[in-house]
Scaffold this active site. Structure first.
Site, PDB file in Angstrom:
ATOM      1  N   GLY A  67     -16.299 -40.259  16.346  1.00  0.00           N
ATOM      2  CA  GLY A  67     -15.624 -39.403  15.375  1.00  0.00           C
ATOM      3  C   GLY A  67     -15.122 -38.125  16.028  1.00  0.00           C
ATOM      4  O   GLY A  67     -15.103 -37.054  15.428  1.00  0.00           O
ATOM      5  N   TYR A  69     -22.320 -41.439  -0.610  1.00  0.00           N
ATOM      6  CA  TYR A  69     -22.485 -40.589   0.578  1.00  0.00           C
ATOM      7  C   TYR A  69     -23.942 -40.123   0.682  1.00  0.00           C
ATOM      8  O   TYR A  69     -24.543 -40.193   1.756  1.00  0.00           O
ATOM      9  CB  TYR A  69     -21.559 -39.390   0.445  1.00  0.00           C
ATOM     10  CG  TYR A  69     -21.551 -38.412   1.587  1.00  0.00           C
ATOM     11  CD1 TYR A  69     -22.069 -37.124   1.430  1.00  0.00           C
ATOM     12  CD2 TYR A  69     -20.995 -38.742   2.815  1.00  0.00           C
ATOM     13  CE1 TYR A  69     -22.035 -36.206   2.472  1.00  0.00           C
ATOM     14  CE2 TYR A  69     -20.958 -37.822   3.856  1.00  0.00           C
ATOM     15  CZ  TYR A  69     -21.468 -36.553   3.676  1.00  0.00           C
ATOM     16  OH  TYR A  69     -21.430 -35.635   4.703  1.00  0.00           O
ATOM     17  N   LYS A 110     -26.755 -40.868   3.476  1.00  0.00           N
ATOM     18  CA  LYS A 110     -27.396 -39.792   4.242  1.00  0.00           C
ATOM     19  C   LYS A 110     -28.917 -39.909   4.189  1.00  0.00           C
ATOM     20  O   LYS A 110     -29.610 -39.739   5.190  1.00  0.00           O
ATOM     21  CB  LYS A 110     -26.923 -38.421   3.754  1.00  0.00           C
ATOM     22  CG  LYS A 110     -25.484 -38.095   4.110  1.00  0.00           C
ATOM     23  CD  LYS A 110     -25.237 -38.210   5.619  1.00  0.00           C
ATOM     24  CE  LYS A 110     -23.814 -37.930   5.996  1.00  0.00           C
ATOM     25  NZ  LYS A 110     -23.553 -38.188   7.440  1.00  0.00           N
TER      26      LYS A 110
END
Ligand code: VAH
Length: 319
Positions: free
Chosen positions: A8, A141, A145
Protein backbone atom coordinates in the site's frame (compact mmCIF):
# COMPACT_ATOMS: atom_id res chain seq x y z
CA UNK A 1 15.01 -3.14 10.57
CA UNK A 2 17.37 -3.34 7.57
CA UNK A 3 15.39 -4.51 4.52
CA UNK A 4 11.79 -3.31 4.51
CA UNK A 5 8.84 -4.18 2.27
CA UNK A 6 5.91 -1.74 2.32
CA UNK A 7 2.50 -2.70 0.92
CA UNK A 8 0.00 0.00 0.00
CA UNK A 9 3.02 2.25 -0.59
CA UNK A 10 1.05 4.75 -2.74
CA UNK A 11 -1.63 5.28 -0.09
CA UNK A 12 -2.00 8.15 2.38
CA UNK A 13 0.35 6.61 5.00
CA UNK A 14 2.54 4.58 2.62
CA UNK A 15 3.57 7.49 0.42
CA UNK A 16 5.05 9.35 3.41
CA UNK A 17 6.33 6.29 5.28
CA UNK A 18 8.36 5.03 2.29
CA UNK A 19 10.14 8.39 1.88
CA UNK A 20 10.97 8.58 5.62
CA UNK A 21 12.19 4.95 5.74
CA UNK A 22 14.40 5.50 2.68
CA UNK A 23 15.89 8.58 4.38
CA UNK A 24 16.61 6.58 7.54
CA UNK A 25 17.59 3.15 6.22
CA UNK A 26 18.80 3.83 2.67
CA UNK A 27 16.87 4.07 -0.59
CA UNK A 28 17.73 0.55 -1.75
CA UNK A 29 16.62 -1.01 1.56
CA UNK A 30 12.97 -0.04 1.23
CA UNK A 31 10.86 -1.88 -1.36
CA UNK A 32 7.64 -0.02 -2.15
CA UNK A 33 4.77 -2.12 -3.47
CA UNK A 34 1.24 -1.30 -4.55
CA UNK A 35 -1.46 -2.72 -6.79
CA UNK A 36 -0.86 0.07 -9.31
CA UNK A 37 2.10 2.09 -10.53
CA UNK A 38 2.26 5.89 -10.31
CA UNK A 39 5.47 7.57 -11.46
CA UNK A 40 6.02 9.70 -8.33
CA UNK A 41 8.81 9.90 -5.70
CA UNK A 42 7.82 6.59 -4.11
CA UNK A 43 8.26 4.94 -7.52
CA UNK A 44 11.29 6.92 -8.56
CA UNK A 45 13.55 6.91 -5.47
CA UNK A 46 13.99 3.18 -4.80
CA UNK A 47 12.81 -0.36 -5.58
CA UNK A 48 9.14 -0.60 -6.62
CA UNK A 49 7.07 -3.71 -7.37
CA UNK A 50 3.44 -4.21 -8.39
CA UNK A 51 1.81 -6.37 -5.70
CA UNK A 52 -1.79 -7.39 -5.13
CA UNK A 53 -1.59 -8.47 -1.48
CA UNK A 54 -4.26 -11.12 -2.02
CA UNK A 55 -1.70 -12.95 -4.22
CA UNK A 56 0.22 -14.98 -1.62
CA UNK A 57 2.77 -16.42 -4.05
CA UNK A 58 3.66 -12.96 -5.42
CA UNK A 59 3.89 -11.58 -1.85
CA UNK A 60 6.35 -14.33 -0.90
CA UNK A 61 8.28 -14.04 -4.19
CA UNK A 62 8.91 -10.29 -3.78
CA UNK A 63 9.81 -10.67 -0.09
CA UNK A 64 12.32 -13.41 -0.94
CA UNK A 65 13.72 -11.47 -3.95
CA UNK A 66 14.75 -8.63 -1.63
CA UNK A 67 15.33 -10.83 1.43
CA UNK A 68 13.29 -8.50 3.65
CA UNK A 69 13.43 -8.59 7.45
CA UNK A 70 10.49 -6.24 7.98
CA UNK A 71 7.03 -5.98 6.42
CA UNK A 72 4.99 -2.79 6.81
CA UNK A 73 1.55 -3.97 5.70
CA UNK A 74 -0.62 -0.96 4.90
CA UNK A 75 -2.68 -2.16 1.92
CA UNK A 76 -6.34 -2.01 2.96
CA UNK A 77 -9.77 -0.66 2.08
CA UNK A 78 -10.78 2.10 4.52
CA UNK A 79 -14.04 2.37 6.46
CA UNK A 80 -16.43 4.05 4.00
CA UNK A 81 -15.30 1.99 1.00
CA UNK A 82 -15.44 -1.16 3.10
CA UNK A 83 -19.10 -0.41 3.89
CA UNK A 84 -19.83 -0.05 0.17
CA UNK A 85 -17.96 -3.27 -0.73
CA UNK A 86 -17.91 -5.45 2.42
CA UNK A 87 -16.96 -8.76 0.73
CA UNK A 88 -14.12 -7.16 -1.24
CA UNK A 89 -12.99 -5.48 1.99
CA UNK A 90 -12.92 -8.85 3.76
CA UNK A 91 -10.83 -10.39 0.94
CA UNK A 92 -8.31 -7.54 0.82
CA UNK A 93 -8.16 -6.60 4.50
CA UNK A 94 -8.10 -10.15 5.90
CA UNK A 95 -6.67 -12.12 2.95
CA UNK A 96 -3.93 -9.54 2.46
CA UNK A 97 -3.03 -9.50 6.15
CA UNK A 98 -2.92 -13.30 6.35
CA UNK A 99 -0.56 -13.38 3.35
CA UNK A 100 1.60 -10.75 5.05
CA UNK A 101 1.72 -12.78 8.27
CA UNK A 102 2.52 -16.00 6.41
CA UNK A 103 5.29 -14.20 4.51
CA UNK A 104 6.67 -12.79 7.77
CA UNK A 105 6.55 -16.28 9.30
CA UNK A 106 8.40 -17.84 6.34
CA UNK A 107 11.11 -15.17 6.34
CA UNK A 108 11.29 -14.69 10.11
CA UNK A 109 10.49 -11.01 9.52
CA UNK A 110 8.88 -8.37 11.75
CA UNK A 111 5.41 -7.24 10.67
CA UNK A 112 3.70 -3.90 11.30
CA UNK A 113 0.08 -3.38 10.40
CA UNK A 114 -2.27 -0.61 11.59
CA UNK A 115 -5.51 -1.09 13.41
CA UNK A 116 -7.80 1.89 13.94
CA UNK A 117 -10.19 3.60 16.32
CA UNK A 118 -12.63 1.86 13.98
CA UNK A 119 -11.90 -1.33 15.97
CA UNK A 120 -14.24 0.01 18.67
CA UNK A 121 -18.03 -0.02 18.47
CA UNK A 122 -21.07 1.90 19.80
CA UNK A 123 -21.02 0.16 23.21
CA UNK A 124 -17.33 0.83 23.84
CA UNK A 125 -16.77 3.64 26.41
CA UNK A 126 -16.59 6.81 24.23
CA UNK A 127 -14.58 9.02 26.60
CA UNK A 128 -10.95 8.08 27.41
CA UNK A 129 -11.50 4.75 25.65
CA UNK A 130 -9.21 2.27 27.46
CA UNK A 131 -6.45 0.29 25.73
CA UNK A 132 -8.22 -2.92 26.82
CA UNK A 133 -12.01 -2.71 26.54
CA UNK A 134 -15.10 -4.02 24.78
CA UNK A 135 -14.68 -4.20 21.00
CA UNK A 136 -17.95 -4.87 19.13
CA UNK A 137 -17.61 -2.71 15.98
CA UNK A 138 -20.62 -2.48 13.66
CA UNK A 139 -18.71 -1.87 10.40
CA UNK A 140 -16.92 -4.33 8.12
CA UNK A 141 -13.78 -2.21 8.53
CA UNK A 142 -14.06 -2.52 12.32
CA UNK A 143 -14.61 -6.30 12.08
CA UNK A 144 -11.48 -6.48 9.90
CA UNK A 145 -9.48 -4.40 12.38
CA UNK A 146 -10.49 -6.43 15.47
CA UNK A 147 -9.87 -9.71 13.61
CA UNK A 148 -6.54 -8.31 12.40
CA UNK A 149 -5.47 -7.39 15.94
CA UNK A 150 -6.30 -10.91 17.14
CA UNK A 151 -4.62 -12.56 14.13
CA UNK A 152 -1.41 -10.59 14.76
CA UNK A 153 -1.46 -11.60 18.45
CA UNK A 154 -2.01 -15.24 17.36
CA UNK A 155 0.99 -15.19 14.99
CA UNK A 156 3.14 -13.79 17.78
CA UNK A 157 1.99 -16.30 20.40
CA UNK A 158 1.79 -19.36 18.11
CA UNK A 159 4.66 -18.80 15.65
CA UNK A 160 6.82 -16.16 17.36
CA UNK A 161 6.32 -13.64 14.52
CA UNK A 162 7.32 -10.20 15.83
CA UNK A 163 4.01 -8.46 15.06
CA UNK A 164 3.40 -4.86 16.13
CA UNK A 165 0.64 -2.37 15.48
CA UNK A 166 -1.22 0.76 16.55
CA UNK A 167 -4.86 1.88 16.46
CA UNK A 168 -4.61 4.97 14.26
CA UNK A 169 -6.99 7.91 14.66
CA UNK A 170 -7.95 9.95 11.62
CA UNK A 171 -4.74 11.04 9.89
CA UNK A 172 -4.23 14.48 8.39
CA UNK A 173 -1.74 14.92 5.55
CA UNK A 174 -1.14 17.12 2.51
CA UNK A 175 0.98 14.92 0.23
CA UNK A 176 -1.50 12.26 -0.85
CA UNK A 177 -5.20 13.03 -0.38
CA UNK A 178 -6.85 10.03 1.39
CA UNK A 179 -9.77 8.21 -0.14
CA UNK A 180 -12.57 6.06 1.18
CA UNK A 181 -12.28 6.99 4.85
CA UNK A 182 -14.70 8.55 7.32
CA UNK A 183 -12.18 11.05 8.71
CA UNK A 184 -11.14 12.34 5.26
CA UNK A 185 -13.11 15.55 5.88
CA UNK A 186 -10.25 16.60 8.16
CA UNK A 187 -7.96 16.68 5.11
CA UNK A 188 -10.45 17.95 2.52
CA UNK A 189 -11.31 20.98 4.66
CA UNK A 190 -7.78 22.35 4.26
CA UNK A 191 -7.74 21.84 0.47
CA UNK A 192 -11.08 23.70 0.22
CA UNK A 193 -9.92 26.42 2.63
CA UNK A 194 -7.12 27.28 0.21
CA UNK A 195 -9.15 26.82 -2.97
CA UNK A 196 -12.46 28.55 -2.19
CA UNK A 197 -12.39 29.57 1.50
CA UNK A 198 -15.37 27.37 2.31
CA UNK A 199 -16.11 23.73 2.98
CA UNK A 200 -19.25 21.63 3.26
CA UNK A 201 -18.67 18.88 5.81
CA UNK A 202 -20.28 15.44 5.43
CA UNK A 203 -19.68 14.90 9.17
CA UNK A 204 -22.02 16.82 11.49
CA UNK A 205 -21.19 19.61 13.94
CA UNK A 206 -20.28 18.30 17.38
CA UNK A 207 -18.98 14.93 16.08
CA UNK A 208 -15.76 14.41 18.04
CA UNK A 209 -13.14 11.98 16.68
CA UNK A 210 -9.49 11.35 17.40
CA UNK A 211 -7.06 12.84 14.88
CA UNK A 212 -3.29 13.12 14.36
CA UNK A 213 -0.86 14.70 11.88
CA UNK A 214 0.90 12.34 9.47
CA UNK A 215 4.45 13.18 10.65
CA UNK A 216 3.45 12.02 14.16
CA UNK A 217 1.96 8.84 12.69
CA UNK A 218 5.14 8.05 10.74
CA UNK A 219 7.32 8.70 13.82
CA UNK A 220 5.07 6.43 15.90
CA UNK A 221 5.41 3.53 13.45
CA UNK A 222 9.22 3.78 13.42
CA UNK A 223 9.45 4.28 17.19
CA UNK A 224 7.29 1.21 17.84
CA UNK A 225 9.21 -0.95 15.36
CA UNK A 226 12.55 0.08 16.90
CA UNK A 227 11.31 -0.42 20.48
CA UNK A 228 12.65 -3.21 22.69
CA UNK A 229 10.14 -6.03 22.06
CA UNK A 230 10.67 -7.47 25.55
CA UNK A 231 9.10 -4.34 27.02
CA UNK A 232 5.89 -4.51 24.92
CA UNK A 233 2.87 -5.76 26.84
CA UNK A 234 0.21 -4.87 24.25
CA UNK A 235 2.40 -5.35 21.11
CA UNK A 236 -0.46 -4.96 18.59
CA UNK A 237 -3.04 -2.20 18.41
CA UNK A 238 -1.73 0.44 20.75
CA UNK A 239 -4.20 3.33 21.11
CA UNK A 240 -2.51 6.45 19.75
CA UNK A 241 -3.90 9.93 19.03
CA UNK A 242 -2.98 13.62 19.32
CA UNK A 243 -6.35 15.33 19.78
CA UNK A 244 -10.13 14.90 19.78
CA UNK A 245 -11.79 17.41 17.44
CA UNK A 246 -15.04 18.16 15.62
CA UNK A 247 -15.51 19.93 12.26
CA UNK A 248 -16.14 23.31 13.91
CA UNK A 249 -12.77 23.11 15.70
CA UNK A 250 -11.02 22.90 12.32
CA UNK A 251 -13.05 25.87 11.05
CA UNK A 252 -12.06 28.02 14.03
CA UNK A 253 -8.37 27.12 13.58
CA UNK A 254 -8.53 27.87 9.82
CA UNK A 255 -10.29 31.21 10.45
CA UNK A 256 -7.26 32.44 12.42
CA UNK A 257 -5.46 32.34 9.04
CA UNK A 258 -8.39 32.84 6.61
CA UNK A 259 -10.94 34.98 8.54
CA UNK A 260 -13.66 34.68 5.90
CA UNK A 261 -13.53 30.87 5.79
CA UNK A 262 -17.04 29.39 6.13
CA UNK A 263 -18.10 25.88 7.15
CA UNK A 264 -21.41 24.38 6.06
CA UNK A 265 -22.87 20.89 6.64
CA UNK A 266 -24.40 18.33 4.31
CA UNK A 267 -24.30 15.19 6.43
CA UNK A 268 -23.63 11.84 4.74
CA UNK A 269 -25.73 9.37 6.79
CA UNK A 270 -23.41 6.43 6.05
CA UNK A 271 -20.20 8.10 7.18
CA UNK A 272 -22.00 9.88 10.04
CA UNK A 273 -23.23 6.52 11.34
CA UNK A 274 -19.67 5.15 11.15
CA UNK A 275 -18.30 8.18 13.00
CA UNK A 276 -21.05 7.95 15.66
CA UNK A 277 -20.05 4.33 16.35
CA UNK A 278 -16.44 5.32 17.12
CA UNK A 279 -15.01 6.75 20.37
CA UNK A 280 -14.78 10.48 21.02
CA UNK A 281 -11.28 10.23 22.50
CA UNK A 282 -9.02 7.28 23.33
CA UNK A 283 -6.56 6.79 26.17
CA UNK A 284 -2.90 6.55 25.00
CA UNK A 285 -1.20 5.72 28.34
CA UNK A 286 -0.11 2.21 27.26
CA UNK A 287 1.74 3.54 24.18
CA UNK A 288 3.37 6.27 26.28
CA UNK A 289 4.50 3.84 28.99
CA UNK A 290 5.60 0.91 26.79
CA UNK A 291 7.47 2.74 23.97
CA UNK A 292 7.39 6.49 24.70
CA UNK A 293 4.69 7.62 22.26
CA UNK A 294 4.57 11.43 22.21
CA UNK A 295 2.89 13.34 19.35
CA UNK A 296 4.39 16.77 18.51
CA UNK A 297 1.54 18.45 16.57
CA UNK A 298 -1.69 19.96 17.90
CA UNK A 299 -4.56 21.56 15.94
CA UNK A 300 -2.83 24.96 15.85
CA UNK A 301 0.47 23.66 14.46
CA UNK A 302 -1.28 21.23 12.09
CA UNK A 303 -3.38 24.04 10.65
CA UNK A 304 -0.35 26.32 10.28
CA UNK A 305 1.62 23.59 8.46
CA UNK A 306 -1.23 22.33 6.25
CA UNK A 307 -2.16 25.80 4.99
CA UNK A 308 1.48 26.71 4.45
CA UNK A 309 2.23 23.52 2.48
CA UNK A 310 -1.01 23.58 0.46
CA UNK A 311 -0.84 27.29 -0.05
CA UNK A 312 2.61 26.89 -1.58
CA UNK A 313 1.83 23.70 -3.45
CA UNK A 314 0.49 23.51 -6.97
CA UNK A 315 -1.52 20.51 -5.89
CA UNK A 316 -4.62 22.34 -4.71
CA UNK A 317 -6.92 20.00 -6.56
CA UNK A 318 -9.94 19.26 -4.41
CA UNK A 319 -12.32 16.34 -4.73
C1 VAH B 1 -10.96 5.90 7.98
N1 VAH B 1 -8.92 7.23 7.93
O1 VAH B 1 -11.56 6.95 8.08
C2 VAH B 1 -9.46 5.89 8.26
C3 VAH B 1 -9.17 5.62 9.72
C4 VAH B 1 -9.77 6.19 12.09
C5 VAH B 1 -10.07 6.43 10.65
O2 VAH B 1 -9.25 4.28 10.04
O3 VAH B 1 -11.49 4.86 7.65
Amino acid sequence: MKKILVTGALGQIGSELVMKLRELYGKDNVVATDIRKVENDVFGTGPFEILDVTDKQKFLKIARKYNVDTIMHLASLLSATAEEKPLLAWDINMGGLLNGLETARELDAQLFTPSSIGAFGPNTPKQDTPQDTLQRPTTMYGVNKVAGELLCDYYFNKFGVDTRGVRFPGLISYLTPPGGGTTDYAVDIYYHAIKNQSYTSYIDKGTYMDMMYMPDAIDAIIQLMEADGSKLIHRNAFNITAMSVAPEDFARAIQTHIPNFTLKYDVDPVRQAIADSWPNNIDVSAAKQEWGFQPKYDLTSITQDMLEKLGNSSVNKVS
